[in-house]
Design a protein around this motif. Structure first.
Motif, PDB file in Angstrom:
ATOM      1  N   VAL A  39     -63.014 -12.109  72.083  1.00  0.00           N
ATOM      2  CA  VAL A  39     -63.873 -13.295  72.074  1.00  0.00           C
ATOM      3  C   VAL A  39     -63.217 -14.410  71.269  1.00  0.00           C
ATOM      4  O   VAL A  39     -63.222 -15.572  71.679  1.00  0.00           O
ATOM      5  N   TRP A  40     -62.636 -14.055  70.120  1.00  0.00           N
ATOM      6  CA  TRP A  40     -61.951 -15.063  69.309  1.00  0.00           C
ATOM      7  C   TRP A  40     -60.774 -15.679  70.072  1.00  0.00           C
ATOM      8  O   TRP A  40     -60.590 -16.904  70.078  1.00  0.00           O
ATOM      9  N   ALA A  41     -59.982 -14.831  70.729  1.00  0.00           N
ATOM     10  CA  ALA A  41     -58.807 -15.327  71.458  1.00  0.00           C
ATOM     11  C   ALA A  41     -59.227 -16.226  72.616  1.00  0.00           C
ATOM     12  O   ALA A  41     -58.638 -17.298  72.831  1.00  0.00           O
ATOM     13  N   MET A  42     -60.247 -15.809  73.362  1.00  0.00           N
ATOM     14  CA  MET A  42     -60.688 -16.621  74.503  1.00  0.00           C
ATOM     15  C   MET A  42     -61.340 -17.924  74.053  1.00  0.00           C
ATOM     16  O   MET A  42     -61.156 -18.963  74.676  1.00  0.00           O
ATOM     17  N   ARG A  43     -62.079 -17.878  72.939  1.00  0.00           N
ATOM     18  CA  ARG A  43     -62.686 -19.107  72.437  1.00  0.00           C
ATOM     19  C   ARG A  43     -61.615 -20.081  71.955  1.00  0.00           C
ATOM     20  O   ARG A  43     -61.670 -21.279  72.228  1.00  0.00           O
ATOM     21  N   THR A  44     -60.621 -19.562  71.244  1.00  0.00           N
ATOM     22  CA  THR A  44     -59.526 -20.405  70.776  1.00  0.00           C
ATOM     23  C   THR A  44     -58.764 -21.000  71.950  1.00  0.00           C
ATOM     24  O   THR A  44     -58.412 -22.194  71.938  1.00  0.00           O
ATOM     25  N   ALA A  45     -58.536 -20.194  72.982  1.00  0.00           N
ATOM     26  CA  ALA A  45     -57.849 -20.698  74.174  1.00  0.00           C
ATOM     27  C   ALA A  45     -58.698 -21.749  74.877  1.00  0.00           C
ATOM     28  O   ALA A  45     -58.175 -22.755  75.363  1.00  0.00           O
ATOM     29  N   PHE A  59     -54.438 -20.932  79.787  1.00  0.00           N
ATOM     30  CA  PHE A  59     -55.789 -20.472  79.464  1.00  0.00           C
ATOM     31  C   PHE A  59     -56.123 -19.214  80.263  1.00  0.00           C
ATOM     32  O   PHE A  59     -56.602 -18.226  79.706  1.00  0.00           O
ATOM     33  N   LEU A  60     -55.849 -19.233  81.550  1.00  0.00           N
ATOM     34  CA  LEU A  60     -56.113 -18.060  82.379  1.00  0.00           C
ATOM     35  C   LEU A  60     -55.209 -16.893  81.991  1.00  0.00           C
ATOM     36  O   LEU A  60     -55.613 -15.730  82.077  1.00  0.00           O
ATOM     37  N   GLY A  61     -54.001 -17.191  81.528  1.00  0.00           N
ATOM     38  CA  GLY A  61     -53.098 -16.144  81.059  1.00  0.00           C
ATOM     39  C   GLY A  61     -53.669 -15.385  79.876  1.00  0.00           C
ATOM     40  O   GLY A  61     -53.543 -14.160  79.787  1.00  0.00           O
ATOM     41  N   VAL A  62     -54.311 -16.092  78.954  1.00  0.00           N
ATOM     42  CA  VAL A  62     -54.943 -15.443  77.801  1.00  0.00           C
ATOM     43  C   VAL A  62     -56.042 -14.503  78.277  1.00  0.00           C
ATOM     44  O   VAL A  62     -56.147 -13.354  77.828  1.00  0.00           O
ATOM     45  N   ILE A  63     -56.859 -14.968  79.209  1.00  0.00           N
ATOM     46  CA  ILE A  63     -57.969 -14.156  79.701  1.00  0.00           C
ATOM     47  C   ILE A  63     -57.453 -12.929  80.457  1.00  0.00           C
ATOM     48  O   ILE A  63     -57.945 -11.815  80.245  1.00  0.00           O
ATOM     49  N   VAL A  64     -56.457 -13.123  81.298  1.00  0.00           N
ATOM     50  CA  VAL A  64     -55.917 -12.005  82.077  1.00  0.00           C
ATOM     51  C   VAL A  64     -55.277 -10.973  81.155  1.00  0.00           C
ATOM     52  O   VAL A  64     -55.463  -9.761  81.331  1.00  0.00           O
TER      53      VAL A  64
END
Length: 79
Positions: A39-45, A59-64
């Motif tokens: 959650v922290w990583a996706m929010r930061t992204a 951004f999509l790379g972080v989520i994937v």
């Protein structure tokens, strides 16, 4: 290495809980930390993407990457 019945009985007598209960708590802790980090990583992204410091592809790379890591960890720890 599987513990013997005597070892399990001694563990339960001294600890007051079974080894399976410890395993469940540790797995829960690992997945809770992983989800909090995700959650922290996706929010930061998302903030970086919203401020146009990251491209949509990054951004999509972080989520994937997070989803892939979660699936792999789930497979290894829960199987």
């Amino acid at each position: 290495m599987t513990p013997s019945a005597d070892q399990v009985a001694a563990f339960q007598a001294n600890g007051g809980f079974t080894p399976a209960a410890v395993s469940t708590v540790v797995l829960g802790f690992v997945f809770a930390i992983l989800l909090l980090w995700g959650v922290w990583a996706m929010r930061t992204a998302y903030v970086g993407w919203a401020e146009q410091r990251l491209s949509q592809r990054q951004f999509l790379g972080v989520i994937v990457r997070f989803v892939a890591m979660y699936l792999v960890l789930s497979f290894f720890l829960l199987s």
